[in-house]
Design a protein around this motif. Structure first.
Motif, mmCIF file in Angstrom:
data_model
loop_
_atom_site.group_PDB
_atom_site.id
_atom_site.type_symbol
_atom_site.label_atom_id
_atom_site.label_comp_id
_atom_site.label_asym_id
_atom_site.label_seq_id
_atom_site.Cartn_x
_atom_site.Cartn_y
_atom_site.Cartn_z
ATOM 1 N N THR A 15 47.668 -28.971 80.764
ATOM 2 C CA THR A 15 47.306 -30.359 80.463
ATOM 3 C C THR A 15 48.556 -31.136 80.090
ATOM 4 O OG1 THR A 15 45.148 -29.630 79.647
ATOM 5 C CG2 THR A 15 45.869 -31.841 79.018
ATOM 6 N N SER A 18 46.626 -36.035 76.521
ATOM 7 C CA SER A 18 45.219 -36.168 76.154
ATOM 8 C C SER A 18 44.596 -37.362 76.856
ATOM 9 C CB SER A 18 45.078 -36.327 74.637
ATOM 10 O OG SER A 18 45.522 -35.165 73.966
ATOM 11 N N VAL A 26 38.215 -35.609 77.447
ATOM 12 C CA VAL A 26 38.241 -35.085 78.804
ATOM 13 C C VAL A 26 39.365 -34.068 78.945
ATOM 14 C CG1 VAL A 26 38.673 -35.679 81.222
ATOM 15 C CG2 VAL A 26 37.193 -37.134 79.815
ATOM 16 N N ALA A 27 40.515 -34.375 78.368
ATOM 17 C CA ALA A 27 41.659 -33.464 78.365
ATOM 18 C C ALA A 27 42.344 -33.569 77.006
ATOM 19 C CB ALA A 27 42.632 -33.814 79.481
ATOM 20 N N ARG A 31 46.027 -27.907 75.182
ATOM 21 C CA ARG A 31 44.882 -27.047 75.479
ATOM 22 C C ARG A 31 44.643 -27.040 76.987
ATOM 23 N NH1 ARG A 31 39.422 -28.850 72.751
ATOM 24 N NH2 ARG A 31 40.772 -28.580 70.899
ATOM 25 N N SER A 33 43.092 -27.209 80.658
ATOM 26 C CA SER A 33 41.946 -27.898 81.242
ATOM 27 C C SER A 33 41.281 -26.970 82.254
ATOM 28 C CB SER A 33 42.393 -29.197 81.934
ATOM 29 O OG SER A 33 42.873 -30.134 80.994
ATOM 30 N N ARG A 35 39.047 -25.937 85.338
ATOM 31 C CA ARG A 35 38.473 -26.415 86.587
ATOM 32 C C ARG A 35 37.859 -25.219 87.316
ATOM 33 N NH1 ARG A 35 39.240 -30.071 83.968
ATOM 34 N NH2 ARG A 35 40.340 -32.034 84.393
ATOM 35 N N THR A 52 34.838 -30.230 88.312
ATOM 36 C CA THR A 52 35.469 -30.597 87.046
ATOM 37 C C THR A 52 34.417 -30.664 85.944
ATOM 38 O OG1 THR A 52 37.089 -31.936 88.245
ATOM 39 C CG2 THR A 52 36.891 -32.326 85.888
ATOM 40 N N ILE A 54 33.032 -31.641 82.692
ATOM 41 C CA ILE A 54 33.355 -32.560 81.589
ATOM 42 C C ILE A 54 32.055 -32.893 80.857
ATOM 43 C CG2 ILE A 54 34.379 -34.762 80.917
ATOM 44 C CD1 ILE A 54 36.024 -34.747 83.405
ATOM 45 N N THR A 304 39.213 -36.792 87.088
ATOM 46 C CA THR A 304 40.385 -36.087 86.579
ATOM 47 C C THR A 304 40.533 -34.761 87.319
ATOM 48 O OG1 THR A 304 39.841 -37.106 84.446
ATOM 49 C CG2 THR A 304 41.675 -35.576 84.459
ATOM 50 N N SER A 306 42.063 -31.857 89.873
ATOM 51 C CA SER A 306 43.347 -31.325 90.289
ATOM 52 C C SER A 306 43.533 -31.649 91.768
ATOM 53 C CB SER A 306 43.432 -29.825 89.993
ATOM 54 O OG SER A 306 42.518 -29.079 90.781
ATOM 55 N N ILE A 336 46.733 -33.679 84.303
ATOM 56 C CA ILE A 336 46.765 -32.224 84.461
ATOM 57 C C ILE A 336 47.693 -31.831 85.607
ATOM 58 C CG2 ILE A 336 44.409 -31.937 83.570
ATOM 59 C CD1 ILE A 336 43.499 -31.469 86.454
#
Length: 381
Positions: A15, A18, A26-27, A31, A33, A35, A52, A54, A304, A306, A336
């Protein structure tokens, strides 16, 4: 080609910073993320898709996506022809049926996108060629402002501008109304000529949304995205009738039939195209075509994602010319990283170039996927 295998991989991606919406985080910087990547194989060919999870945005979690794909969607389509996407969509609905709208769209999207990637790879052509529809070779992106106070906005706008972005989207509903309006005003002050729109992610009541629309009118916004809860049809109709800012719908449009309902009610100015929310590329293409035929303006957004999800969105948006004139919110690269991707989407100065390689045009290193994989179903104390 008949579908032989559907595999899921929950991967922990780095990540960058934030990111939050009105429903929560969400991110989170520092930490990973999570997927969910899906690989579909058929007669020696393969394709990849992405979901994703969320929970702050919708009900599907990493755990539910993995179990939905593994235990319901995969058994429903293994053995079926990979090319028959219409039959796959019907099989999905029998496996996980609709409620008010489509059931488990994120899980279905990951498999649907993987099938598109597989078919394009097998044919040796990118998705736009396979569809016979590609109106642009590049898509302009918007920079996301989320969580900053009015005093901090200048740094975020400057960072986006330095990276080449010329359009900005502001997440609102994270503060009180006065602070939300002040944040938008600060963005406009630092980017006086930029395309600018706001997204409340269902944060307001009708009365609050009307107050906000009137506060924000002087800033020349492109759209007021999803101000009300997704299922507040009466409220959205009232808001659209009285709002001085065009009302755009995102979470309300899970399925093409949802858009048909809002069109009949005259409750939508702008339809947001979002691949994962609509269960994949098959249904997203139907939604975009319907919007065009009904004269509803289209804007684009992501979740969000990848790089796999980014590529899928770019092929869809290029097919319908979304992002030409009004930049889109495909913010994955801002928040991310995608270490599994080799040859992938090229983004330069806030402009994403639609891939020309077969399928999605993203080369996935499966050894990296397996190294990044985590067990999201592990029992926790």
């Amino acid at each position: 080609m008949n579908i032989e295998r559907v595999e899921t991989f929950a991967v922990a991606l780095p990540t960058r910073r934030s990111f939050g919406v009105s429903g929560g985080a969400v991110a989170v910087a520092g930490r990973p993320s999570i997927r969910i990547l899906v690989k579909v194989s058929a007669d020696g060919a393969y394709g990849w898709g992405e979901a994703t999870p969320i929970p702050a945005w919708t009900y599907e979690t990493a755990e539910s996506i993995v179990t939905t794909v593994d235990r319901y969607l995969a058994p429903a389509i293994v053995g079926r022809p990979a090319w028959n996407l219409d039959a796959v969509d019907a099989a999905f609905d029998r496996a996980v049926n609709r409620g008010l709208s489509i059931g488990a769209p994120l899980a279905k999207s990951a498999v649907d996108v993987a099938l598109h990637d597989l078919l394009g790879r097998a044919a040796g052509v990118p998705l736009g060629v396979m569809w016979g529809q590609r109106r642009t070779e590049s898509v302009e992106l918007g920079w996301i402002v989320s969580g900053q106070s009015p005093a901090e906005v200048g740094d975020s706008v400057a960072e986006g501008t330095e990276a080449g972005y010329r359009a900005f989207k502001v997440k609102i509903g994270l503060h009180n109304e006065a602070t939300d309006a002040a944040v938008v005003g600060a963005v406009r002050e630092h980017a006086p000529a930029a395309p600018l729109w706001v997204d409340a992610n269902q944060a307001y009541t009708v009365d609050a949304a009307l107050r906000m629309a009137r506060r924000l009118e002087p800033y020349g916004l492109t759209a007021f995205e999803q101000p009300l809860p997704a299922n507040d049809l009466a409220g959205l109709r009232r808001l659209r009738e009285h709002s001085p800012v065009p009302v755009a719908l995102d979470e309300s449009l899970r399925h093409p039939t949802d858009l048909a309902t809002f069109v009949r009610l005259e409750a939508v100015d702008v339809a947001i195209a979002k691949v994962q929310r609509s269960g994949g590329l098959t249904l997203s293409r139907r939604l975009c075509a319907l919007a065009e035929d009904c004269g509803v303006r289209l804007m684009g957004s992501g979740l969000t994602d990848s790089d796999l999800g980014l590529a899928a969105s770019l092929h869809l948006f290029a097919a319908y010319g979304i992002g030409v004139g009004t930049p889109v919110d495909l913010n994955g690269r801002q928040f991310i990283e995608s270490p599994y991707a080799g040859e992938t989407v090229r983004v330069e100065k806030g402009v994403a170039h639609v891939p020309d390689a077969p399928g999605l045009g993203v080369e996935v290193d499966e050894s990296v996927v397996r190294r990044l994989a985590v067990d999201v179903l592990e029992r926790r104390a």
